[in-house]
Design an enzyme around this catalytic site. Structure first.
Site, PDB file in Angstrom:
ATOM      1  CE  LYS A 118     -52.113  63.555   0.242  1.00  0.00           C
ATOM      2  NZ  LYS A 118     -52.654  64.678   1.024  1.00  0.00           N
ATOM      3  NE  ARG A 178     -58.038  70.887   1.391  1.00  0.00           N
ATOM      4  CZ  ARG A 178     -56.840  70.316   1.305  1.00  0.00           C
ATOM      5  NH1 ARG A 178     -56.117  70.478   0.207  1.00  0.00           N
ATOM      6  NH2 ARG A 178     -56.339  69.618   2.289  1.00  0.00           N
ATOM      7  CE1 TYR A 215     -47.758  63.917 -34.193  1.00  0.00           C
ATOM      8  CE2 TYR A 215     -46.844  63.558 -31.999  1.00  0.00           C
ATOM      9  CZ  TYR A 215     -47.465  63.062 -33.141  1.00  0.00           C
ATOM     10  OH  TYR A 215     -47.785  61.746 -33.210  1.00  0.00           O
ATOM     11  CG  MET A 218     -48.655  58.524 -25.640  1.00  0.00           C
ATOM     12  SD  MET A 218     -49.855  57.430 -26.421  1.00  0.00           S
ATOM     13  CE  MET A 218     -51.096  58.585 -26.992  1.00  0.00           C
TER      14      MET A 218
HETATM   15  C1  LIG Z   1     -51.561  65.194   1.837  1.00  0.00           C
HETATM   16  C2  LIG Z   1     -51.705  65.610   3.249  1.00  0.00           C
HETATM   17  C3  LIG Z   1     -50.585  65.689   4.097  1.00  0.00           C
HETATM   18  C4  LIG Z   1     -49.159  65.520   3.599  1.00  0.00           C
HETATM   19  O1  LIG Z   1     -48.740  66.753   3.058  1.00  0.00           O
HETATM   20  P1  LIG Z   1     -47.254  66.975   2.503  1.00  0.00           P
HETATM   21  O2  LIG Z   1     -47.231  68.399   2.096  1.00  0.00           O
HETATM   22  O3  LIG Z   1     -47.094  66.062   1.335  1.00  0.00           O
HETATM   23  O4  LIG Z   1     -46.331  66.646   3.610  1.00  0.00           O
HETATM   24  C5  LIG Z   1     -50.799  65.962   5.434  1.00  0.00           C
HETATM   25  N1  LIG Z   1     -52.052  66.180   5.907  1.00  0.00           N
HETATM   26  C6  LIG Z   1     -53.147  66.144   5.123  1.00  0.00           C
HETATM   27  C7  LIG Z   1     -54.476  66.416   5.705  1.00  0.00           C
HETATM   28  C8  LIG Z   1     -53.009  65.877   3.772  1.00  0.00           C
HETATM   29  O5  LIG Z   1     -54.090  65.863   2.980  1.00  0.00           O
END
Ligand SMILES: *Cc1c(COP(=O)(O)O)cnc(C)c1O
Length: 359
Positions: free
Chosen positions: A35, A131, A255, A303
């Site tokens: 993701k 959640r 800055y 930046m």
């Molecule tokens: C992002 C996610 C993972 C992966 O988690 P990591 O800590 O990066 O291994 C696994 N299960 C769900 C539901 C997630 O949202």
């Protein structure tokens, strides 16, 4: 020569980490989590490299899955937040996207969808993260309805741990006992473990592991861990010194004049900034590595540039290579110095610094 800021993506390190994930859970299938553009690494190259190791991929939403499928990724792709509209179910079937169902409404969408082919459905149970996910009663009802009305679908019970990275295992054990109490009433596959749980709680690996962070070579733990500490960083953010100057004691740099020389000093200017994914809130003194030497950040992050105090390393000059994070300074350590976590620095990587793929 082009501007030197770039991110190296080391695919042989990715394969090394995927091997470790597989070996850590030899009896589970691996759903590799890609993701958020594979945690900022570039999801296509990462998914292509992981295809021989993984049994499926996981992304947050259908847009991320669509991109990988249209680019030729053929393994099943799990949508971790499921679909946001029932009209997406038909596309999910066509493209072999598995769906997380995290509430009874999503279960109803599936029950009402015309469903010729079997879908991979993951019912998410809320065991304590609070959640996403359904209660035990909602899960049992959902399983029963789906088994009766749509027996062609393949069902998995899933949950997610809140504290699997902690040394105190109490909460994880509690979550597991809620999960297993429900799972024992169902005949289905199960999935609970993210990276931290895969490594710290092998007894909870179940049928599918869901590693994310560990694939990218970061330890999920703040403490030392014999396996996590052998992971290899996939991304290194690198650049070079593009200017160097002497300043007098009392002069300020950058800055807001927030850094002031306490002695006559030498300052290196590096072509990387928050526009390249380097954290703007990195405090004075944050480590960076110039030509193998750790030196402190001096002045606020701009930046396009940062400045470092190189007074103590006599030979450093324009052209010296710089690592902001990677193999000599882990992204986990940099994140800790900046009050955040590796996940955030990686996933916030903008597209601006070119990715140089090696290995
Ligand atoms: C992002 C996610 C993972 C992966 O988690 P990591 O800590 O990066 O291994 C696994 N299960 C769900 C539901 C997630 O949202």
């Amino acid at each position: 020569m082009s501007r030197p800021a770039h991110a190296v993506i080391n695919l042989s390190h990715l394969r090394h980490n995927a091997e470790i994930a597989r070996q850590s859970a030899p009896n589970s299938q691996m759903v590799a989590v890609v993701k958020a553009n594979a945690y900022g690494h570039g999801s296509l190259a990462i998914a292509q490299t992981l295809e021989p190791f993984a049994d499926a991929f996981a992304v947050a939403c259908i847009e991320e899955a669509r991109y990988l499928r249209s680019a030729g990724i053929s393994l099943p792709i799990l949508l971790l937040e499921g679909v946001f509209d029932p009209s997406e179910i038909e596309e999910a079937q066509r493209h072999n996207f598995w769906l997380m169902l995290h509430n009874p409404e999503q279960v109803n969408w599936v029950l009402q969808a015309p469903a010729a082919n079997g879908l991979g459905l993951w019912l998410k149970m809320d065991t304590g993260m609070h959640r996403l996910g359904m209660t035990a009663a909602e899960i049992l009802r959902g399983f029963q309805q789906l088994a009766e009305k749509t027996p062609q679908h393949k069902l998995t019970l899933a949950t997610h741990f809140s504290t699997a990275d902690r040394q105190d295992h109490t909460y994880t054990h509690q979550q597991w006992s809620h999960f297993s109490a429900v799972k024992s009433q169902l005949s289905c596959l199960g999935s609970a473990a993210n990276s931290a749980a895969i490594l710290a709680h092998p007894q909870y690996q179940c049928d599918f592991i869901r590693p994310g962070l560990m694939l990218y070579g970061c330890s999920p733990f703040e403490h030392a861990h014999p396996i996590a500490d052998t992971l290899k960083p996939v991304m290194s953010l690198r650049s070079a010194v593009i200017a160097a100057r002497d300043v007098r004691a009392g002069d300020s740099v950058g800055y807001g004049c927030s850094w002031q020389a306490q002695r006559d000093s030498r300052i290196a200017t590096i072509a990387v900034g928050y526009g390249d994914g380097y954290p703007r809130h990195a405090p004075q003194g944050t480590d960076l590595v110039i030509d193998g030497h750790r030196v402190p950040l001096a002045g606020t992050v701009s930046m396009d540039m940062i400045t470092a105090d190189i007074t103590d390393i006599a030979h450093l000059d324009v052209g010296a290579p710089v690592e902001l994070w990677g193999e000599q300074l882990s992204v986990t350590e940099l994140a800790r110095q900046c009050g955040t976590i590796s996940y955030e620095l990686l996933t916030r990587m903008p597209s601006r610094p070119p990715r140089k793929i090696v290995g």
